[in-house]
Design a protein around this motif. Structure first.
Motif, mmCIF file in Angstrom:
data_model
loop_
_atom_site.group_PDB
_atom_site.id
_atom_site.type_symbol
_atom_site.label_atom_id
_atom_site.label_comp_id
_atom_site.label_asym_id
_atom_site.label_seq_id
_atom_site.Cartn_x
_atom_site.Cartn_y
_atom_site.Cartn_z
ATOM 1 N N ALA A 97 17.171 -9.560 7.273
ATOM 2 C CA ALA A 97 18.076 -8.576 7.874
ATOM 3 C C ALA A 97 18.460 -7.487 6.876
ATOM 4 O O ALA A 97 18.718 -6.342 7.264
ATOM 5 N N SER A 98 18.488 -7.825 5.592
ATOM 6 C CA SER A 98 18.892 -6.867 4.556
ATOM 7 C C SER A 98 17.828 -5.800 4.271
ATOM 8 O O SER A 98 18.107 -4.812 3.606
ATOM 9 N N LYS A 99 16.617 -6.001 4.757
ATOM 10 C CA LYS A 99 15.514 -5.058 4.504
ATOM 11 C C LYS A 99 15.456 -4.020 5.615
ATOM 12 O O LYS A 99 15.848 -4.276 6.744
ATOM 13 N N ARG A 100 14.908 -2.835 5.289
ATOM 14 C CA ARG A 100 14.690 -1.786 6.293
ATOM 15 C C ARG A 100 13.222 -1.769 6.687
ATOM 16 O O ARG A 100 12.348 -1.627 5.842
ATOM 17 N N LEU A 101 12.982 -1.904 7.974
ATOM 18 C CA LEU A 101 11.652 -1.722 8.531
ATOM 19 C C LEU A 101 11.569 -0.246 8.893
ATOM 20 O O LEU A 101 12.276 0.220 9.790
ATOM 21 N N LEU A 102 10.754 0.500 8.155
ATOM 22 C CA LEU A 102 10.730 1.951 8.329
ATOM 23 C C LEU A 102 9.716 2.425 9.352
ATOM 24 O O LEU A 102 9.977 3.362 10.105
ATOM 25 N N LEU A 103 8.533 1.802 9.348
ATOM 26 C CA LEU A 103 7.458 2.278 10.224
ATOM 27 C C LEU A 103 6.645 1.098 10.738
ATOM 28 O O LEU A 103 6.565 0.056 10.089
ATOM 29 N N VAL A 104 6.037 1.311 11.884
ATOM 30 C CA VAL A 104 5.033 0.403 12.419
ATOM 31 C C VAL A 104 3.769 1.240 12.597
ATOM 32 O O VAL A 104 3.820 2.330 13.181
ATOM 33 N N ILE A 105 2.656 0.751 12.084
ATOM 34 C CA ILE A 105 1.382 1.466 12.232
ATOM 35 C C ILE A 105 0.466 0.600 13.076
ATOM 36 O O ILE A 105 0.174 -0.538 12.713
ATOM 37 N N THR A 106 0.033 1.137 14.213
ATOM 38 C CA THR A 106 -0.925 0.415 15.045
ATOM 39 C C THR A 106 -2.330 0.742 14.559
ATOM 40 O O THR A 106 -2.607 1.871 14.133
ATOM 41 N N ILE A 107 -3.206 -0.261 14.610
ATOM 42 C CA ILE A 107 -4.596 -0.107 14.172
ATOM 43 C C ILE A 107 -5.489 -0.788 15.206
ATOM 44 O O ILE A 107 -5.175 -1.889 15.668
ATOM 45 N N GLY A 108 -6.594 -0.140 15.545
ATOM 46 C CA GLY A 108 -7.560 -0.746 16.450
ATOM 47 C C GLY A 108 -8.691 0.222 16.743
ATOM 48 O O GLY A 108 -8.708 1.348 16.239
ATOM 49 N N TYR A 109 -9.611 -0.224 17.562
ATOM 50 C CA TYR A 109 -10.714 0.643 17.981
ATOM 51 C C TYR A 109 -10.231 1.517 19.133
ATOM 52 O O TYR A 109 -9.847 1.003 20.186
ATOM 53 N N SER A 110 -10.239 2.805 18.920
ATOM 54 C CA SER A 110 -9.758 3.744 19.929
ATOM 55 C C SER A 110 -10.729 3.801 21.106
ATOM 56 O O SER A 110 -11.943 3.685 20.925
ATOM 57 N N VAL A 111 -10.175 3.987 22.289
ATOM 58 C CA VAL A 111 -11.022 4.120 23.484
ATOM 59 C C VAL A 111 -11.017 5.544 24.029
ATOM 60 O O VAL A 111 -11.607 5.809 25.057
ATOM 61 N N LYS A 112 -10.354 6.434 23.328
ATOM 62 C CA LYS A 112 -10.291 7.828 23.782
ATOM 63 C C LYS A 112 -11.102 8.740 22.879
ATOM 64 O O LYS A 112 -11.267 8.478 21.693
ATOM 65 N N GLU A 113 -11.555 9.830 23.458
ATOM 66 C CA GLU A 113 -12.292 10.857 22.718
ATOM 67 C C GLU A 113 -11.376 11.533 21.702
ATOM 68 O O GLU A 113 -10.160 11.601 21.898
ATOM 69 N N LYS A 114 -11.967 12.051 20.655
ATOM 70 C CA LYS A 114 -11.201 12.830 19.675
ATOM 71 C C LYS A 114 -10.704 14.112 20.337
ATOM 72 O O LYS A 114 -11.389 14.714 21.161
ATOM 73 N N ARG A 115 -9.493 14.512 19.963
ATOM 74 C CA ARG A 115 -8.901 15.750 20.484
ATOM 75 C C ARG A 115 -9.019 16.847 19.428
ATOM 76 O O ARG A 115 -9.089 16.563 18.236
ATOM 77 N N LYS A 116 -8.982 18.069 19.885
ATOM 78 C CA LYS A 116 -8.927 19.187 18.944
ATOM 79 C C LYS A 116 -7.504 19.242 18.393
ATOM 80 O O LYS A 116 -6.540 19.153 19.146
ATOM 81 N N LYS A 117 -7.391 19.366 17.092
ATOM 82 C CA LYS A 117 -6.064 19.416 16.473
ATOM 83 C C LYS A 117 -5.390 20.749 16.761
ATOM 84 O O LYS A 117 -6.003 21.801 16.643
#
Length: 178
Positions: free
Chosen positions: A144-164
């Motif tokens: 409880a004393s620690k800070r969870l700052l971020l969650v990063i999801t990782i996996g094989y994407s099923v969507k096409e790349k988008r133009k930035k």
């Protein structure tokens, strides 16, 4: 892959192939990239909690959803939880003197390493800041004393790349003056 191509191809992926697990050797290379990230005074103020158990991954994913956000996270095969750890004394003193909180900068750098390493492994990722911190701590045993700052999801994407969509260079870069 050329580095700029890698950076250009990395995107926030919000749909993953649930039938395709992330290979342990790819995950280990991603984590090594994070471990090697630079930090102020070499403080390394982070701990990465890897969630790759399918049942726990769904629970952690559900704990990131709320107000219509991050519903996709329950389908990610891997979640990397980024927990803030203590600074070392030199980083702490430098932060006080310069009025800068270096752990947040350091964790941002490590997170960039994770997402770029995932991209180089052919994996998608998404950095999440919206989640039920108490629930995830309860599920994973993070104190409880620690800070969870971020969650990063990782996996094989099923969507096409988008133009930035990015601001033009003239809006974000200047030389020798603001």
């Amino acid at each position: 892959m050329d580095f700029l191509q890698l950076v250009a191809s990395r995107q926030s992926d919000r749909a993953y192939d649930m039938t395709r697990p992330v290979e342990p050797e790819k995950l280990e290379r991603i984590l090594e990239a994070a471990r090697l990230a630079p930090s102020a005074c070499n403080a390394q103020p982070w701990k990465f909690v890897v969630i790759n158990d399918p049942e726990l991954s769904v629970k952690v994913g559900k704990a990131t959803a709320g107000l219509g956000m991050n519903k996709f996270a329950k389908d990610a095969p891997v979640h990397i939880l980024v927990v803030e750890e203590s600074m070392n004394i030199t980083s702490f003193l430098g932060a006080k003197i310069k009025d800068k909180y270096f752990p947040l900068v350091d964790i941002g750098i490590a997170t960039a390493h994770i997402t770029l390493a995932a991209e180089s492994e052919g994996l998608g990722s998404c950095i999440l800041g919206w989640f039920d911190e108490k629930e995830i701590k309860k599920l994973t045993g993070i104190p409880a004393s620690k800070r969870l700052l971020l969650v990063i999801t990782i996996g094989y994407s099923v969507k096409e790349k988008r133009k930035k969509a990015r601001k033009p260079k003239e809006k974000v870069v200047s030389y020798n003056k603001y």
